[in-house]
Design an enzyme around this catalytic site. Structure first.
Site, short mmCIF file in Angstrom:
data_model
loop_
_atom_site.label_atom_id
_atom_site.label_comp_id
_atom_site.label_asym_id
_atom_site.label_seq_id
_atom_site.Cartn_x
_atom_site.Cartn_y
_atom_site.Cartn_z
N LYS A 53 0.84 -1.20 0.00
CA LYS A 53 0.00 0.00 0.00
C LYS A 53 0.88 1.25 0.00
CE LYS A 53 -3.77 -2.42 2.31
NZ LYS A 53 -4.38 -2.84 3.58
N GLN A 97 -4.31 -1.48 9.95
CA GLN A 97 -4.20 -2.80 9.33
C GLN A 97 -4.76 -3.88 10.27
OE1 GLN A 97 -3.10 -3.44 6.10
NE2 GLN A 97 -3.85 -5.48 6.52
N ASP A 120 -10.90 3.17 4.31
CA ASP A 120 -11.21 1.74 4.19
C ASP A 120 -12.72 1.51 4.18
OD1 ASP A 120 -9.20 -0.10 3.82
OD2 ASP A 120 -8.57 -0.10 5.92
#
Ligand code: NAP
Length: 293
Positions: A53, A97, A120
């Site tokens: 990412k 994460q 997200d």
């Protein structure tokens, strides 16, 4: 091989090329889209996702900041980092994460992320907005799957889509998005309580496997000509490989490709699209922040 290969890597690159002018337009206004990443612990898969990412951000001229905490970090310490990211005006996207270490409530940590920076699309506010069709950040994997289907020219209107899996981050949002009027698929959701999985999957024009079960979908479970999207990423033992394992999806690719009309590979299918939609959301967040300033 009869199925057309849906090359997620190539399609993701095309979407990223489209983001370039938006990043450059922001740069002219003195804004660099910034993603802040919190990684807790040393889980190898999480480390490699975060690295990918961050590299993708750098390739597109975006900024990424990373905070790493040890696996022993407590919830308060994690929440404090999230609050710091929320308050930092150079941060447009906050990414925690997952999974978080045992004993830390993922729901509590996700709730702490500012919905304006929730690239997200995991916070209850964004999930609620998605369900009622309000503007929001869409979760990256489901959004990536839809984009992949769209850019590949797969017809969704009137199609029967079968989603195998109902997690909060993949299956449920995918089913919601596929049923939107703008997509107009008829959706069936399968899970471990489904009585005869094959009976459902065989009726799918679009079959999306997101069960986290290696090669669950066999050739005789697929309707000839169907579009098969494999979200699964599973490590299986493979002594013939130097590292002792290899990645497989939730679909028995070699057999299913002989039946399906189109199919995504693992790796190189949904994964690159997921990262691309994260970049997409972060650029959008930076544009919205600029418009608010
Ligand atoms: P998850 O939270 O474990 O959810 C799996 C879902 O599949 C559950 O709803 C489960 O049903 C269902 N399921 C499991 N085995 C099944 C079976 N044999 N038959 C029918 N349903 C079954 O997993 P997730 O987070 O959604 O992830 C799914 C997969 O996608 C994983 O392999 C993950 O690594 C991968 N993934 C890939 C990306 C990417 O970018 N490529 C992103 C995210 C996730 P119940 O609800 O009944 O337990």
């Amino acid at each position: 091989m009869s199925a057309k290969l849906l090359d997620g890597k190539k399609l993701a690159e095309e979407v990223r090329v489209g983001l370039g002018p938006r990043v450059r337009a922001l740069a002219e206004l003195g804004v660099v889209p910034g993603l802040a990443v919190l990684l807790v612990g040393e889980d190898p898969a999480s480390v490699s996702y975060v690295t990918a990412k961050e590299k993708a951000c750098a390739d597109l001229g975006m900024r990424s900041t990373e905070v790493r905490l040890p696996a022993t970090a407590g919830e308060d310490e994690i929440l404090a980092v999230v609050r710091r990211f929320n308050a930092d005006p150079s941060v447009h996207g906050v990414l925690v994460q997952l999974p978080l270490p045992e004993g830390v409530s993922e729901a509590r940590v996700i709730e702490e992320i500012s919905p304006e920076k929730d690239v997200d699309g995991f916070t209850p506010v964004n999930v609620g907005r998605m369900v009622i069709g309000e503007p929001c950040f869409l979760p990256c994997t489901p959004h990536g799957v839809l984009k992949l289907i769209e850019v590949s020219g797969i017809r969704t209107a009137g199609a029967h889509a079968v989603v195998v899996g109902r997690s909060n981050i993949v299956g449920k949002p995918l089913a919601t998005l596929l049923a939107r009027k703008s997509v107009n698929a008829t959706v069936t959701v399968c899970h471990t309580g489904t009585r005869d999985l094959a009976e459902h999957t065989r009726r799918a024009d679009i079959l999306i496997a997101c069960a986290g079960t290696p090669e669950l979908i066999k050739a005789d479970m697929v309707k000839p000509g169907a579009c098969v999207i494999d979200v699964g990423v599973n490590r299986v033992d493979d002594p013939s490989r130097a590292k002792g394992w290899r990645l497989v999806g939730d679909v028995d690719f070699d057999a299913v490709k002989e039946v399906a009309g189109s199919i995504t590979p693992v790796p190189g299918g949904v994964g690159p699209m997921t990262i691309t939609m994260l970049l997409y959301n972060t650029v959008e967040s930076a544009e919205r922040a600029r418009a608010r300033a």
